[in-house]
Design a protein around this motif. Structure first.
Motif, short mmCIF file in Angstrom:
data_model
loop_
_atom_site.label_atom_id
_atom_site.label_comp_id
_atom_site.label_asym_id
_atom_site.label_seq_id
_atom_site.Cartn_x
_atom_site.Cartn_y
_atom_site.Cartn_z
N MET A 77 0.84 -1.18 0.00
CA MET A 77 0.00 0.00 0.00
C MET A 77 0.88 1.24 0.00
O MET A 77 1.93 1.25 0.61
CB MET A 77 -0.91 0.02 1.22
CG MET A 77 -1.98 -1.03 1.19
SD MET A 77 -3.14 -0.80 2.54
CE MET A 77 -3.34 -2.50 3.02
N ALA A 78 0.40 2.28 -0.66
CA ALA A 78 1.15 3.53 -0.73
C ALA A 78 0.24 4.68 -0.36
O ALA A 78 -0.73 4.96 -1.04
CB ALA A 78 1.71 3.72 -2.14
N ASP A 98 -4.80 6.04 0.24
CA ASP A 98 -4.00 4.82 0.33
C ASP A 98 -4.40 3.96 -0.86
O ASP A 98 -5.53 3.45 -0.90
CB ASP A 98 -4.29 4.11 1.65
CG ASP A 98 -3.49 2.84 1.84
OD1 ASP A 98 -2.68 2.49 0.95
OD2 ASP A 98 -3.67 2.18 2.88
N ASP A 99 -3.50 3.85 -1.83
CA ASP A 99 -3.81 3.06 -3.01
C ASP A 99 -2.58 2.31 -3.48
O ASP A 99 -1.46 2.59 -3.08
CB ASP A 99 -4.40 3.91 -4.13
CG ASP A 99 -3.46 5.00 -4.62
OD1 ASP A 99 -2.32 5.08 -4.15
OD2 ASP A 99 -3.88 5.79 -5.48
N ASP A 100 -2.83 1.30 -4.29
CA ASP A 100 -1.75 0.50 -4.89
C ASP A 100 -2.30 -0.13 -6.16
O ASP A 100 -3.36 0.29 -6.65
CB ASP A 100 -1.22 -0.54 -3.91
CG ASP A 100 -2.28 -1.49 -3.38
OD1 ASP A 100 -3.33 -1.67 -4.04
OD2 ASP A 100 -2.07 -2.08 -2.30
N VAL A 101 -1.63 -1.13 -6.68
CA VAL A 101 -2.07 -1.75 -7.93
C VAL A 101 -3.43 -2.42 -7.79
O VAL A 101 -4.13 -2.61 -8.78
CB VAL A 101 -1.03 -2.77 -8.46
CG1 VAL A 101 0.25 -2.07 -8.85
CG2 VAL A 101 -0.77 -3.86 -7.45
#
Length: 112
Positions: free
Chosen positions: A1-2, A79-82
């Motif tokens: 998570m980023a 907070d998002d990711d692939v």
């Protein structure tokens, strides 16, 4: 998570695009303040969208039977990711944190 900040100049467009992609998402909404502690505002309700009104300087989270307003927002973090979007956090002018967690990551299209 980023986790990363969304600049204020992008809030209106970001939230409009995000809300277009909400289909069957559910969210939990939590408010955290030093004088209140953590308060659960909504627990896993259908999540209809989030918007920013620059004229009134308000962010609105819209869930089933809940319209949660954040006045004088100062910061927005996502907070998002692939896998997609996991949460949105808004910090208001009093330092209160408003956190919407998504039950399943919201799949977003690639950035344009």
């Amino acid at each position: 998570m980023a986790i990363h900040a969304v600049p204020k100049s992008q809030w209106e467009t970001y939230f409009a695009n995000l809300s277009k992609h909400l289909k069957a998402s559910q969210a939990e909404l939590e408010v955290a303040a030093m004088n209140l502690g953590d308060q659960l505002e909504a627990e896993w309700l259908p999540f209809y969208g989030v918007s920013y009104d620059p004229k009134d300087d308000i962010i609105e989270f819209t869930l089933q039977d809940v319209d949660h307003l954040v006045r004088r927002p100062q910061e927005v973090y996502v907070d998002d990711d692939v896998e997609g979007l996991h949460s949105i956090e808004v910090v208001d002018g009093d330092g209160v944190r408003h956190l919407a967690k998504l039950k399943e990551a919201l799949k977003l299209p690639p950035p344009t």
